[in-house]
Design an enzyme around this catalytic site. Structure first.
Site, PDB file in Angstrom:
ATOM      1  CE  LYS A 171     -10.128  -8.240   8.449  1.00  9.03           C
ATOM      2  NZ  LYS A 171     -10.172  -7.173   9.429  1.00  9.03           N
ATOM      3  CB  CYS A 227      -9.568  -4.249  14.439  1.00 10.63           C
ATOM      4  SG  CYS A 227      -9.524  -3.920  12.677  1.00 10.63           S
ATOM      5  CD  GLU A 282      -2.677   1.587  -4.356  1.00 14.13           C
ATOM      6  OE1 GLU A 282      -2.732   0.684  -3.500  1.00 14.13           O
ATOM      7  OE2 GLU A 282      -3.702   2.106  -4.861  1.00 14.13           O
ATOM      8  CD  GLU A 337     -14.638  -9.477  -5.394  1.00 15.63           C
ATOM      9  OE1 GLU A 337     -15.660 -10.152  -5.633  1.00 15.63           O
ATOM     10  OE2 GLU A 337     -14.669  -8.337  -4.897  1.00 15.63           O
ATOM     11  CD  GLU A 347     -12.091  -8.664   3.081  1.00 13.98           C
ATOM     12  OE1 GLU A 347     -11.854  -9.071   4.233  1.00 13.98           O
ATOM     13  OE2 GLU A 347     -11.398  -7.805   2.510  1.00 13.98           O
ATOM     14  CB  CYS A 397      -6.699  -2.749   5.612  1.00 12.50           C
ATOM     15  SG  CYS A 397      -6.423  -1.201   6.360  1.00 12.50           S
ATOM     16  CB  SER A 423      -5.253   1.353  -1.205  1.00 11.70           C
ATOM     17  OG  SER A 423      -4.382   0.265  -1.455  1.00 11.70           O
ATOM     18  CD  GLU A 447      -3.086   0.778   2.250  1.00 12.27           C
ATOM     19  OE1 GLU A 447      -3.525  -0.373   2.414  1.00 12.27           O
ATOM     20  OE2 GLU A 447      -3.469   1.733   2.908  1.00 12.27           O
TER      21      GLU A 447
HETATM   22 FE1  SF4 Z   1     -13.205  -2.638   9.954  1.00 13.57          FE
HETATM   23 FE2  SF4 Z   1     -14.321  -3.031  12.334  1.00 13.57          FE
HETATM   24 FE3  SF4 Z   1     -13.718  -5.103  10.763  1.00 13.57          FE
HETATM   25 FE4  SF4 Z   1     -11.753  -3.712  11.934  1.00 13.57          FE
HETATM   26  S1  SF4 Z   1     -13.297  -4.930  12.991  1.00 13.57           S
HETATM   27  S2  SF4 Z   1     -11.807  -4.389   9.777  1.00 13.57           S
HETATM   28  S3  SF4 Z   1     -12.620  -1.623  11.881  1.00 13.57           S
HETATM   29  S4  SF4 Z   1     -15.239  -3.501  10.318  1.00 13.57           S
END
Ligand code: SF4
Length: 396
Positions: free
Chosen positions: A163, A310, A87, A171, A166, A104, A124, A84
């Site tokens: 996540k 996080c 970039e 993809e 995600e 991220c 990014s 990153e």
């Molecule tokens: Fe984003 Fe919250 Fe997941 Fe961390 S815990 S990646 S801040 S959504």
């Protein structure tokens, strides 16, 4: 059920504990766990271990749960910084689209795709650390260990619900094989330990496994708001000045729980203006000014969806008091301060991975495995295509 109620696209909360236990019990699978920097912040308070005991304790807990290999996700945070920041420096040099936003946090990425697709060119192109780690394990580790990708079951352990969504994006399943097979939250990990009647006394602390064992303090800081920007600054300042950054490694002005923080770093005539935002509503005023074409006065903007980053992720146990959040942050800051390597670009395992596999930062192979693209998602109800595809992938 409408994602409008949840701009992170995280409404579909699913537990995958059963799938993970099934994989652990399947002798044909090699089951790999990688665990995010912020998870160690709750290990410390949950099991009553000190900050310097948290990482080996966590690796020991995962081995006790039955994982064959346990890697440190912080390694992918270091990889993210190298990709990153390279970039970012390329955008600066080539007068590309600025400011650059970090990518991220999948909650933030989902929000941009749904609500502010106009700023996609500012994001990014780096995958999140979770998806970088998944692609690296499935493509690099599988070759190194001589394991067919299909027999490698990769589990990400994170404080994050976004996540989970995600990992199911189409993809991230090239040739029909997902880079990350299951995502469990830190709360689910603690529940798995309960289900197996694992107690503190049963856990033998140990090191993370090769070849992604060494990590930097900069990567550890990813777990709290400001950590991504701080790690990027430790590399960007060095590259812009051409001199090793030996003092002023701590950018304390961008740490903490405020919704918007900023710093301007000047060294040898080079200047980097950084904003750090946590909580999606705090990003809106800056995003709307960028869309109007206004100069916002920043070069790099970190956005994390959860207030404080996080360590406050929805997959963590709910903190009883705010001082619990401060304690979580202090675990990460103390680990960074006492780390052998405090800059991502100095992590010897990262340097070896580039030498032996990726070639160099932002190389063709790095773009293929570590970068991605984003698409506007028009409409906010659950019938949109991305969600439909993710749902059908989950059922397989
Ligand atoms: Fe984003 Fe919250 Fe997941 Fe961390 S815990 S990646 S801040 S959504």
């Amino acid at each position: 059920q409408c994602v409008n109620a949840c701009p992170c696209g995280a409404l579909r909360v699913r537990t995958e504990r059963g799938k993970v236990f099934n994989a652990i019990n399947d002798p044909s699978k090699t089951v790999v766990a990688f665990v995010a920097p912020a998870v160690r912040s709750i290990i410390s308070s949950h099991f009553g271990v000190t900050y310097d005991e948290a990482s080996p304790f966590m690796a020991g807990l995962l081995k006790k749960l039955g994982f064959d290999k346990v890697f440190d996700f912080t390694f992918a945070a270091d990889l993210t910084i190298v990709e990153e920041t390279t970039e970012f420096l390329t955008r600066v040099e080539s007068k590309g689209v600025m400011p650059q936003f970090t990518s991220c946090c999948p909650g933030w990425v989902n929000y941009v795709e749904r609500k502010y697709p106009e700023i996609i060119p500012h994001l990014s192109t780096c995958k999140s650390p979770q998806m970088m780690m998944g692609a690296t394990v499935k493509n690099h580790y599988s070759k190194l260990a001589g394991i067919d990708k299909k027999d490698l079951y990769v589990v990400s352990i994170v404080p994050c619900i976004a996540k989970k969504f995600e990992a199911y994006r189409p993809e991230f399943a090239p040739e029909g094989i997902r880079d990350v097979d299951a995502v469990i939250t830190s709360s689910e990990m603690l529940k798995m330990a309960d289900l197996k009647f694992i107690e503190t006394k049963d856990i033998v602390p140990q090191e993370f496994d090769e070849p992604y064992k060494q990590v930097s303090g900069a990567g550890i800081l990813f777990g709290a708001s400001g950590g991504v920007a701080e790690a990027a600054l430790r590399m960007a300042v060095e590259k812009l000045t051409g001199k090793a950054l030996t003092d002023h490694l701590d950018f304390e002005e961008i740490r903490g729980f405020e919704g918007v923080k900023e710093a301007t770093v000047e060294a040898d005539g080079a200047k980097v203006r950084v904003a750090v935002i946590s909580g999606l509503h705090n990003a809106e005023p800056i995003v709307e000014r960028i869309i109007k074409g206004e100069e916002v006065g920043y070069d790099l903007i970190e956005v994390m969806a959860c207030p404080g980053g996080c360590i406050c992720g929805a997959g963590h146990p709910v903190p009883e008091k705010i001082d619990s959040l401060e304690k979580r942050q202090s675990v990460l800051v103390n680990i960074d301060k006492t780390s052998k390597y405090r800059k991502s670009q100095e992590n010897p395992d990262i340097l070896r991975l580039y030498k032996e596999f990726f070639g160099e930062a932002n190389s063709h192979l790095a773009h293929e495995l570590l970068h991605t693209h984003y698409s506007p998602v028009f409409g906010t109800c659950s019938c949109d295509n991305t969600l439909k595809k993710a749902d059908s992938a989950f059922k397989t």
